[in-house]
Design a protein around this motif. Structure first.
Motif, PDB file in Angstrom:
ATOM      1  N   TYR A 303      23.060 -23.491  13.986  1.00  0.00           N
ATOM      2  CA  TYR A 303      22.275 -22.257  13.856  1.00  0.00           C
ATOM      3  C   TYR A 303      21.169 -22.485  12.832  1.00  0.00           C
ATOM      4  O   TYR A 303      21.406 -22.509  11.631  1.00  0.00           O
ATOM      5  N   GLY A 304      19.953 -22.705  13.338  1.00  0.00           N
ATOM      6  CA  GLY A 304      18.817 -22.974  12.456  1.00  0.00           C
ATOM      7  C   GLY A 304      18.615 -24.463  12.261  1.00  0.00           C
ATOM      8  O   GLY A 304      19.297 -25.088  11.436  1.00  0.00           O
ATOM      9  N   ALA A 305      17.695 -25.042  13.045  1.00  0.00           N
ATOM     10  CA  ALA A 305      17.389 -26.474  12.920  1.00  0.00           C
ATOM     11  C   ALA A 305      16.411 -26.671  11.770  1.00  0.00           C
ATOM     12  O   ALA A 305      15.244 -26.994  11.956  1.00  0.00           O
ATOM     13  N   THR A 306      16.919 -26.469  10.571  1.00  0.00           N
ATOM     14  CA  THR A 306      16.089 -26.501   9.367  1.00  0.00           C
ATOM     15  C   THR A 306      15.867 -27.926   8.880  1.00  0.00           C
ATOM     16  O   THR A 306      16.573 -28.857   9.278  1.00  0.00           O
ATOM     17  N   TYR A 307      14.901 -28.049   7.969  1.00  0.00           N
ATOM     18  CA  TYR A 307      14.653 -29.360   7.363  1.00  0.00           C
ATOM     19  C   TYR A 307      15.859 -29.774   6.524  1.00  0.00           C
ATOM     20  O   TYR A 307      16.246 -30.945   6.504  1.00  0.00           O
ATOM     21  N   LYS A 308      16.438 -28.799   5.804  1.00  0.00           N
ATOM     22  CA  LYS A 308      17.593 -29.108   4.955  1.00  0.00           C
ATOM     23  C   LYS A 308      18.763 -29.633   5.792  1.00  0.00           C
ATOM     24  O   LYS A 308      19.481 -30.540   5.379  1.00  0.00           O
ATOM     25  N   SER A 309      18.956 -29.038   6.970  1.00  0.00           N
ATOM     26  CA  SER A 309      20.094 -29.450   7.801  1.00  0.00           C
ATOM     27  C   SER A 309      19.969 -30.908   8.228  1.00  0.00           C
ATOM     28  O   SER A 309      20.974 -31.581   8.462  1.00  0.00           O
ATOM     29  N   SER A 310      18.749 -31.418   8.307  1.00  0.00           N
ATOM     30  CA  SER A 310      18.541 -32.815   8.685  1.00  0.00           C
ATOM     31  C   SER A 310      19.223 -33.760   7.705  1.00  0.00           C
ATOM     32  O   SER A 310      19.801 -34.778   8.105  1.00  0.00           O
ATOM     33  N   THR A 311      19.167 -33.421   6.420  1.00  0.00           N
ATOM     34  CA  THR A 311      19.817 -34.253   5.411  1.00  0.00           C
ATOM     35  C   THR A 311      21.324 -34.293   5.635  1.00  0.00           C
ATOM     36  O   THR A 311      21.941 -35.354   5.595  1.00  0.00           O
ATOM     37  N   VAL A 312      21.923 -33.140   5.900  1.00  0.00           N
ATOM     38  CA  VAL A 312      23.374 -33.055   6.111  1.00  0.00           C
ATOM     39  C   VAL A 312      23.778 -33.817   7.369  1.00  0.00           C
ATOM     40  O   VAL A 312      24.707 -34.628   7.353  1.00  0.00           O
ATOM     41  N   LEU A 313      23.084 -33.553   8.470  1.00  0.00           N
ATOM     42  CA  LEU A 313      23.429 -34.173   9.754  1.00  0.00           C
ATOM     43  C   LEU A 313      23.356 -35.690   9.691  1.00  0.00           C
ATOM     44  O   LEU A 313      24.241 -36.398  10.172  1.00  0.00           O
ATOM     45  N   ASN A 314      22.282 -36.208   9.088  1.00  0.00           N
ATOM     46  CA  ASN A 314      22.088 -37.658   9.052  1.00  0.00           C
ATOM     47  C   ASN A 314      22.955 -38.342   8.006  1.00  0.00           C
ATOM     48  O   ASN A 314      23.433 -39.453   8.230  1.00  0.00           O
ATOM     49  N   PHE A 315      23.194 -37.687   6.889  1.00  0.00           N
ATOM     50  CA  PHE A 315      24.067 -38.252   5.853  1.00  0.00           C
ATOM     51  C   PHE A 315      25.514 -38.290   6.330  1.00  0.00           C
ATOM     52  O   PHE A 315      26.225 -39.267   6.120  1.00  0.00           O
ATOM     53  N   CYS A 316      25.948 -37.213   7.009  1.00  0.00           N
ATOM     54  CA  CYS A 316      27.341 -37.113   7.450  1.00  0.00           C
ATOM     55  C   CYS A 316      27.567 -37.683   8.855  1.00  0.00           C
ATOM     56  O   CYS A 316      28.689 -37.627   9.366  1.00  0.00           O
ATOM     57  N   LYS A 317      26.497 -38.193   9.466  1.00  0.00           N
ATOM     58  CA  LYS A 317      26.571 -38.768  10.825  1.00  0.00           C
ATOM     59  C   LYS A 317      27.124 -37.741  11.830  1.00  0.00           C
ATOM     60  O   LYS A 317      27.985 -38.057  12.660  1.00  0.00           O
ATOM     61  N   ILE A 318      26.609 -36.522  11.739  1.00  0.00           N
ATOM     62  CA  ILE A 318      26.988 -35.463  12.683  1.00  0.00           C
ATOM     63  C   ILE A 318      25.911 -35.390  13.759  1.00  0.00           C
ATOM     64  O   ILE A 318      24.744 -35.128  13.467  1.00  0.00           O
ATOM     65  N   ASN A 319      26.296 -35.623  15.001  1.00  0.00           N
ATOM     66  CA  ASN A 319      25.338 -35.657  16.103  1.00  0.00           C
ATOM     67  C   ASN A 319      25.813 -34.801  17.272  1.00  0.00           C
ATOM     68  O   ASN A 319      26.677 -33.933  17.093  1.00  0.00           O
ATOM     69  N   LYS A 320      25.303 -35.063  18.468  1.00  0.00           N
ATOM     70  CA  LYS A 320      25.651 -34.242  19.636  1.00  0.00           C
ATOM     71  C   LYS A 320      27.096 -34.431  20.086  1.00  0.00           C
ATOM     72  O   LYS A 320      27.577 -33.679  20.926  1.00  0.00           O
ATOM     73  N   ASN A 321      27.791 -35.401  19.526  1.00  0.00           N
ATOM     74  CA  ASN A 321      29.221 -35.530  19.806  1.00  0.00           C
ATOM     75  C   ASN A 321      30.015 -34.405  19.144  1.00  0.00           C
ATOM     76  O   ASN A 321      31.128 -34.092  19.573  1.00  0.00           O
ATOM     77  N   PHE A 322      29.426 -33.828  18.091  1.00  0.00           N
ATOM     78  CA  PHE A 322      30.057 -32.706  17.395  1.00  0.00           C
ATOM     79  C   PHE A 322      29.378 -31.374  17.713  1.00  0.00           C
ATOM     80  O   PHE A 322      30.038 -30.358  17.921  1.00  0.00           O
ATOM     81  N   ILE A 323      28.045 -31.363  17.706  1.00  0.00           N
ATOM     82  CA  ILE A 323      27.278 -30.131  17.901  1.00  0.00           C
ATOM     83  C   ILE A 323      26.577 -30.181  19.260  1.00  0.00           C
ATOM     84  O   ILE A 323      25.778 -31.082  19.517  1.00  0.00           O
ATOM     85  N   SER A 324      26.887 -29.219  20.122  1.00  0.00           N
ATOM     86  CA  SER A 324      26.333 -29.221  21.487  1.00  0.00           C
ATOM     87  C   SER A 324      24.833 -29.035  21.493  1.00  0.00           C
ATOM     88  O   SER A 324      24.110 -29.699  22.232  1.00  0.00           O
ATOM     89  N   TYR A 325      24.347 -28.128  20.666  1.00  0.00           N
ATOM     90  CA  TYR A 325      22.910 -27.855  20.556  1.00  0.00           C
ATOM     91  C   TYR A 325      22.664 -26.948  19.361  1.00  0.00           C
ATOM     92  O   TYR A 325      23.598 -26.364  18.806  1.00  0.00           O
TER      93      TYR A 325
END
Length: 395
Positions: A303-325
Motif C-alpha cells: 500500500y503506497g509504492a513510496t521511495y522509502k519502501s524501496s529501501t525496505v523491499l531491497n534491503f530485506c529482499k522482499i519481492n513479488k514472491n511475497f507481495i502480489s502487487y
C-alpha cells in the motif's frame, strides 16, 4: 573531514525509477552505506548518486497527491503570510507547486530541476527555474528578481550534495531581515523509530539540529526557531536568519532541541553502531512475518509504492514472491514496477476483497490510511508495518 561507515544496507536502485517492465536491462544499482562525519556530526550516504540519475523529466513523486500534505502546505502558507508579511518568496524544490501556488499575490519564484514538474508550476504562472540550486543560479535569480524576504525548502536540501555552497547561495539570496525555512526528516526521530527507510539515494543526508548548527554557521546563517512536525514520520521545520540579522531572537526551543539530541547521543559514533544492530534485527523480524503469512497461503499487497519502501523491499529482499502487487494513487506509477524488487503497481481503487494483508509502504500516513480503509479492516484485513518494529496491525 573524516567519515566513518556504520551501516551497510546493500545494493539499491534509483527509488524514483519505476520500471516499465518486470525484466529491465541494465537497471542501475549502487551501494547504500551510511557514514558518520566526526567533525560536523552529519549523517550521510557514503557515496552519492549522480543527481541527474534521480532528478529528471521522469520524476514520479507529486507532493499534492496526499491530502495530508496538501492541507499542511496550505496551512503553512497562511502562517508564513501572517507571521512574516513577506513581499517575495523563493521555493527550492517546488515540485508540482502545491506550496508556492498559495503566493500568487506576491513575487513567487520556484526552483525545480525536474522539468516535468517545473512545467506544472509554470502553468500556474509561477516563474520556475528548471535547474539545480547553486550559487551561480542564486546570482542569476537575484539579478533578475532581487533578493527575497522568505526562502522555503521542504524535503530538498537533504538531496543536495554540496551543502556549503547550498547554504551560501541561500544566505546570498536573502534580504537582511529575510528568513530561510527548511523542512526535512528528523534524524533523531528516525533513530528513535528505527525508520532506516529514511535513507535512500535522494536523501544524501538526514539532518540533526546539531549538524545543521555546525554546517550553516560558516555560511553566515544561524537557527532561531524550530517546530516539530509529524510529516514523513517526524520532521523538523527549522527557521534560519542571517547571523547579522538582529530582528529575530533565538528561541529557547533551539537550545532544548540541541540538549535533547545530546542526551540521546546524536554526537556519538556508538549511537549509530547500536542503530545498525537494531536495523539488522528489524530486517530478520520483518522477513519472518512475511514468511509466516505466505506459509498460511494468505495474499499480501503493498500500500503506497513510496521511495522509502524501496529501501525496505531491497534491503530485506522482499519481492513479488511475497507481495502480489502495490496500489498507489500516483498516476505516473500505475502500470509500472517497483525499482529493484520489481513488484507490479496498480492504480488505487480500494483494496480488493481477496486481499488479507497490506504492507504499509506509506507507513507515515498510517492514520490517514486506517481511516480510509475501514471496510478492509472490518472484514478482517490487516496491515504490516516495520516502524517502530515489524508487526501486524488491524486498528
Amino acid at each position: 573531514m573524516k567519515k566513518i561507515n556504520f551501516l551497510n544496507l546493500g545494493k539499491h536502485p534509483i527509488t524514483n525509477n519505476f520500471l516499465s517492465t518486470a525484466n529491465p536491462k541494465n537497471e542501475f544499482f549502487y551501494n547504500l552505506k551510511l557514514s558518520y562525519h566526526t567533525e560536523t556530526k552529519l549523517i550521510s550516504l557514503n557515496n552519492f548518486v549522480p543527481p541527474k540519475k534521480m532528478f529528471n523529466n521522469k520524476y514520479a513523486h507529486r507532493a499534492s497527491a496526499s491530502i495530508t500534505m496538501r492541507e499542511a502546505y496550505s496551512s503553512l502558507a497562511q502562517k508564513i503570510k501572517k507571521k512574516f508579511n513577506s513581499k517575495s518568496i523563493l521555493e527550492i524544490g517546488s515540485n508540482d507547486g502545491v506550496f508556492i501556488k498559495h503566493f500568487s499575490n506576491i513575487k513567487n519564484i520556484g526552483v525545480e530541476p525536474c522539468k516535468n514538474l517545473a512545467e506544472l508550476t509554470t502553468k500556474m504562472k509561477v516563474k520556475t527555474y528548471d535547474k539545480f540550486w547553486t550559487f551561480q543560479l542564486s546570482n542569476q535569480i537575484i539579478k533578475k528578481h532581487g533578493k527575497f524576504d522568505v526562502i522555503y525548502s521542504a524535503n530538498t536540501i537533504s538531496h543536495i550534495h554540496k551543502l556549503d555552497e547550498t547554504f551560501k547561495a541561500i544566505e546570498n539570496s536573502l534580504n537582511l531581515d529575510g528568513v530561510f525555512i527548511l523542512e526535512d526528516p528528523s534524524l533523531l526521530k528516525s533513530l528513535q523509530k528505527l525508520s532506516y527507510d529514511q535513507f535512500y539515494d535522494e536523501h544524501a543526508y538526514v539532518f540533526s539540529i546539531t549538524a545543521l548548527k555546525n554546517i550553516t554557521k560558516k555560511s553566515g546563517l544561524e537557527i532561531f526557531n524550530i517546530e516539530e512536525l509529524k510529516t514523513h514520520g517526524g520532521s523538523n521545520r527549522v527557521f534560519f536568519k542571517k547571523i547579522k540579522n538582529k530582528k529575530f531572537k533565538i528561541s529557547k526551543n533551539v537550545y532544548h532541541h540541541l540538549s535533547n539530541e545530546k542526551k540521546f547521543g546524536i554526537h556519538k559514533l556508538k549511537t549509530y553502531r547500536d542503530f545498525a544492530k537494531k536495523v539488522q534485527k528489524s530486517k530478520e523480524s520483518l522477513i519472518k512475518i512475511f514468511q509466516k503469512i505466505k506459509k498460511e497461503k494468505k495474499k499480501i499487497i503493498g500500500y503506497g509504492a513510496t521511495y522509502k519502501s524501496s529501501t525496505v523491499l531491497n534491503f530485506c529482499k522482499i519481492n513479488k514472491n511475497f507481495i502480489s502487487y502495490f496500489v498507489d494513487t500516483t498516476p505516473t506509477k500505475s502500470g509500472k514496477f517497483t525499482p529493484g524488487s520489481r513488484i507490479p503497481i496498480k492504480a488505487y481503487k480500494g483494496i480488493s476483497d481477496d486481499v488479507d494483508y497490506a504492507f504499509l509502504g506509506a507507513w507515515n500516513f498510517k492514520k490517514e490510511i486506517l481511516k480510509k480503509e475501514k471496510k478492509f479492516i472490518k472484514r478482517g484485513g490487516k496491515f504490516i508495518t516495520h516502524v517502530p518494529y515489524p508487526r501486524i496491525i488491524s486498528k
